[in-house]
Design an enzyme around this catalytic site. Structure first.
Site, PDB file in Angstrom:
ATOM      1  N   GLU A 156       0.822  -1.216   0.000  1.00 49.85           N
ATOM      2  CA  GLU A 156       0.000   0.000   0.000  1.00 49.85           C
ATOM      3  C   GLU A 156       0.850   1.258   0.000  1.00 49.85           C
ATOM      4  OE1 GLU A 156      -3.697   2.164   2.392  1.00 49.85           O
ATOM      5  OE2 GLU A 156      -3.154   0.089   2.851  1.00 49.85           O
ATOM      6  N   LYS A 172      -8.823  -0.562   0.857  1.00 50.57           N
ATOM      7  CA  LYS A 172      -9.895  -1.008   1.749  1.00 50.57           C
ATOM      8  C   LYS A 172     -10.755  -2.001   0.982  1.00 50.57           C
ATOM      9  CE  LYS A 172      -9.309   0.844   5.732  1.00 50.57           C
ATOM     10  NZ  LYS A 172      -9.072  -0.039   6.904  1.00 50.57           N
TER      11      LYS A 172
END
Length: 351
Positions: A156, A172
């Site tokens: 990420e 997410k």
């Protein structure tokens, strides 16, 4: 190498360290490795509740200037013992229930909760990096000091800069590889994701020229670190004169590891989690002499200290979160990591 053990003025101290050593504007054969621990978020806290105790001793921030093409050394072998958790399923479920109560009161919309695992460790922490390489970490090189090491498999992007362009890529929504048929259609995952995209948009707007923040890629499916995720790109055009410290103060920690609103979520995390986040949920990356940088969010990240290895996994809790599903999601993230280092462990087997 600069090691900071206090959160006070940490971002400014890193920037000052780089300036004092003539790093900015120097020849392009140098790079600065920077590690930022989640504990730096202490400055955001608005309640007097104490922070949870840390499970391992690590500096809160590190900055190391080195040659860009520094030769890598051969990593040694390592071994791990039996894994233990700091949060049993019943207590984790109770914390999820408390988050739902906070949402009902209007205190927060989402809180990220993190579980901690640890095991005995012997050998060379740098050996972890070779095992994690197939997961394609954004920042695969370990960073280490006297008695501690951090090795990340994070996929990420927390924050990057190229000239005046800045961007982040929050994650997410998670499914095991090959089982993501419903991910794009999940209302729960979409709600969790969009809350964080909005938070990141707000963070970037604090340092961007008005009207330049946008999200050119919203909720795309990507296979990362052994699982399938939803990923969005949020970007902006940096205001003139904004330096590294101001950028980090506006955006750290990443919204996908706090929840929203960020300050309230950080307070709830400190109250609910039984141990500190250590090397996880911070940032690890490189700064370049021209001011550009790349920082990975330290999810899927191991720390080694005092003869033990540590790992933190979790997820965002929203109103319609189911405790059993949230616990399983954390294991979906942990299993590829543990398998990669030769320690496949299923949740029921943990003590």
């Amino acid at each position: 190498m600069l090691e900071l053990w206090s959160s006070e003025g940490a971002f400014a101290s890193i920037e000052e360290y780089l300036f004092d050593r003539g790093f900015f504007g120097s020849a392009g054969d140098l790079v600065a490795d920077v590690y930022l621990g989640y504990g730096l978020s202490r400055s955001l806290r608005r309640t007097s509740a104490p922070d949870p105790p840390e499970s391992c001793r690590l500096p809160l921030a590190v900055c190391r200037i080195r040659p860009r093409l520094e030769p890598s050394r051969a990593a040694g072998a390592f071994s791990t013992g039996d894994w233990e958790r700091s949060w049993d399923p019943d207590d984790y479920a109770a914390a999820i229930a408390e988050v739902r109560q906070a949402i009902a009161r209007g205190d927060v919309y989402q809180v990220n909760l993190v579980q901690h695992l640890s095991a005995p460790f012997a050998g060379d922490p740098a050996g972890l990096a070779g095992r994690l390489a197939p997961l394609r970490p954004l920042h695969p090189e370990p960073i280490a000091g006297e008695g501690w090491a951090v090795v990340s498999a994070s996929p990420e992007l927390f924050l990057a800069r190229r000239g005046r362009r800045i961007w982040t890529m929050p994650i997410k929504g998670t499914r095991p590889l090959g089982e993501a048929d419903d991910l794009l259609d999940s209302e729960k995952d979409a709600a969790e994701h969009v809350m964080i995209v909005d938070l990141e948009r707000n963070d970037l707007s604090r340092v961007s020229e008005p009207g330049t923040v946008r999200w050119p890629a919203l909720m795309t499916e990507q296979e990362l670190a052994g699982v399938t995720h939803l990923v969005t790109t949020v970007e902006g055009r940096l205001r003139e004169g904004v330096g590294l410290a101001e950028l980090l103060e506006a955006t750290f920690p990443g919204g996908s590891v706090t929840g929203a609103p960020k300050i309230s979520a950080v307070d709830h995390i400190a109250t609910l989690e039984p141990v500190g986040r250590g090397a996880s949920m911070g940032a690890l990356g490189r700064v370049y002499p021209n001011g550009d940088f790349d920082f990975a969010l330290t999810i899927r990240t191991f720390a080694v200290a005092d003869g033990r290895i540590h790992l933190w996994v979790g997820g965002g809790i929203v109103w319609d979160s189911d405790p059993a599903e949230e616990i399983e999601e954390s294991w979906v993230k942990a299993r590829p990591l543990l398998a990669a280092i030769g320690a496949p462990v299923e949740e029921p087997a943990l003590r």
